[in-house]
Design a protein around this motif. Structure first.
Motif, mmCIF file in Angstrom:
data_model
loop_
_atom_site.group_PDB
_atom_site.id
_atom_site.type_symbol
_atom_site.label_atom_id
_atom_site.label_comp_id
_atom_site.label_asym_id
_atom_site.label_seq_id
_atom_site.Cartn_x
_atom_site.Cartn_y
_atom_site.Cartn_z
ATOM 1 N N TYR A 76 0.820 -1.212 0.000
ATOM 2 C CA TYR A 76 0.000 0.000 0.000
ATOM 3 C C TYR A 76 0.854 1.262 0.000
ATOM 4 O O TYR A 76 0.465 2.271 -0.588
ATOM 5 C CB TYR A 76 -1.011 -0.020 1.144
ATOM 6 N N ALA A 77 2.011 1.202 0.603
ATOM 7 C CA ALA A 77 2.927 2.348 0.536
ATOM 8 C C ALA A 77 3.372 2.584 -0.905
ATOM 9 O O ALA A 77 3.421 3.727 -1.371
ATOM 10 C CB ALA A 77 4.139 2.110 1.443
ATOM 11 N N ASP A 78 3.667 1.514 -1.621
ATOM 12 C CA ASP A 78 4.059 1.637 -3.029
ATOM 13 C C ASP A 78 2.935 2.228 -3.874
ATOM 14 O O ASP A 78 3.191 3.006 -4.794
ATOM 15 C CB ASP A 78 4.462 0.277 -3.603
ATOM 16 N N GLU A 79 1.696 1.880 -3.572
ATOM 17 C CA GLU A 79 0.556 2.385 -4.333
ATOM 18 C C GLU A 79 0.332 3.885 -4.120
ATOM 19 O O GLU A 79 -0.325 4.528 -4.928
ATOM 20 C CB GLU A 79 -0.717 1.618 -3.976
ATOM 21 N N HIS B 155 -4.937 12.412 4.524
ATOM 22 C CA HIS B 155 -5.063 10.973 4.752
ATOM 23 C C HIS B 155 -3.795 10.226 4.317
ATOM 24 O O HIS B 155 -3.275 9.383 5.056
ATOM 25 C CB HIS B 155 -6.287 10.447 4.001
ATOM 26 N N LEU B 156 -3.282 10.549 3.138
ATOM 27 C CA LEU B 156 -2.063 9.899 2.662
ATOM 28 C C LEU B 156 -0.900 10.178 3.605
ATOM 29 O O LEU B 156 -0.132 9.273 3.958
ATOM 30 C CB LEU B 156 -1.719 10.380 1.245
ATOM 31 N N THR B 157 -0.772 11.418 4.022
ATOM 32 C CA THR B 157 0.316 11.797 4.929
ATOM 33 C C THR B 157 0.203 11.059 6.258
ATOM 34 O O THR B 157 1.199 10.545 6.786
ATOM 35 C CB THR B 157 0.326 13.319 5.147
ATOM 36 N N GLN B 158 -1.009 10.982 6.800
ATOM 37 C CA GLN B 158 -1.193 10.287 8.078
ATOM 38 C C GLN B 158 -0.853 8.808 7.950
ATOM 39 O O GLN B 158 -0.191 8.246 8.823
ATOM 40 C CB GLN B 158 -2.630 10.454 8.577
ATOM 41 N N GLU B 159 -1.316 8.164 6.883
ATOM 42 C CA GLU B 159 -0.982 6.746 6.709
ATOM 43 C C GLU B 159 0.522 6.558 6.588
ATOM 44 O O GLU B 159 1.083 5.641 7.192
ATOM 45 C CB GLU B 159 -1.664 6.178 5.461
ATOM 46 N N GLU B 160 1.159 7.412 5.806
ATOM 47 C CA GLU B 160 2.602 7.277 5.613
ATOM 48 C C GLU B 160 3.358 7.482 6.912
ATOM 49 O O GLU B 160 4.315 6.761 7.196
ATOM 50 C CB GLU B 160 3.063 8.244 4.522
ATOM 51 N N GLU B 161 2.931 8.441 7.713
ATOM 52 C CA GLU B 161 3.621 8.697 8.977
ATOM 53 C C GLU B 161 3.259 7.682 10.052
ATOM 54 O O GLU B 161 4.127 7.223 10.797
ATOM 55 C CB GLU B 161 3.306 10.104 9.466
ATOM 56 N N ASP B 162 1.972 7.329 10.151
ATOM 57 C CA ASP B 162 1.520 6.457 11.234
ATOM 58 C C ASP B 162 1.768 4.976 10.977
ATOM 59 O O ASP B 162 1.978 4.220 11.919
ATOM 60 C CB ASP B 162 0.027 6.647 11.498
ATOM 61 N N TYR B 163 1.722 4.573 9.726
ATOM 62 C CA TYR B 163 1.803 3.137 9.435
ATOM 63 C C TYR B 163 3.024 2.779 8.607
ATOM 64 O O TYR B 163 3.856 1.994 9.036
ATOM 65 C CB TYR B 163 0.545 2.665 8.700
#
Length: 170
Positions: free
Chosen positions: A29-32, A150-158
């Protein structure tokens, strides 16, 4: 929010056991997100076009293409995260509630995408009607803001907090 703050203080996924399958999902999901960021850029460009030249002949086709990419790329990505990634994160993060804020963002992304689709349906073969512009622009710029956050939060949190797998040599 409080749960996210507590997770941040606790280091997120750092120092926690992340099963290999969950790590694979995080990487996938990070790659996507690169492709999703491309859609985000197009979304912002389309919003700017609608804001400045709503009668331009390229406006409605650009809006249709952006909506096609939202429904064909962004929404399937978000739905797959909801079905696969978020349940897999429940154990490493301590509960299924740890992803509830992100799940709510998925709902908002869907809602705003649907609003854009409704405006396209109203426009038919075009052009956009003046009485549509205020709400359409709110949906376009609102979606751009929600999606960026949302993208930033996912990238930072997960994604950035997933510890490397020692077996990978990373």
């Amino acid at each position: 929010m409080i749960l996210n703050a507590l997770r941040a203080l606790g280091g997120g996924l750092r120092g926690r056991e992340v099963p290999p399958r969950t790590r694979e999902l995080l990487d996938r999901y990070a790659d996507e997100h690169g492709g999703i960021r491309d859609v985000l850029a197009a979304l912002r460009d389309t919003a700017d076009l609608v804001a400045t030249r709503p009668d331009a002949p390229e406006c409605l086709p650009a809006l249709r293409e952006t909506h096609r990419r939202l429904t064909g790329e962004v929404l399937p990505h978000e739905e797959a995260e909801e079905r696969q990634l978020y349940p897999a994160l429940a154990d490493p993060l301590g509960s299924a509630e740890a992803t509830s804020t992100m799940s709510r963002a998925h709902v908002e992304i869907r809602r705003l995408s649907d609003r854009i689709g409704a405006h396209l349906a109203q426009a038919g073969d075009g052009p956009l009607r003046r009485d549509q512009l205020t709400d359409l622009l709110a949906a376009l710029y609102g979606l751009a803001a929600v999606l960026r956050l949302h993208l930033t939060q996912e990238e930072e949190d997960y994604f950035s907090l997933s510890p490397p797998d020692p077996a990978d040599g990373r």
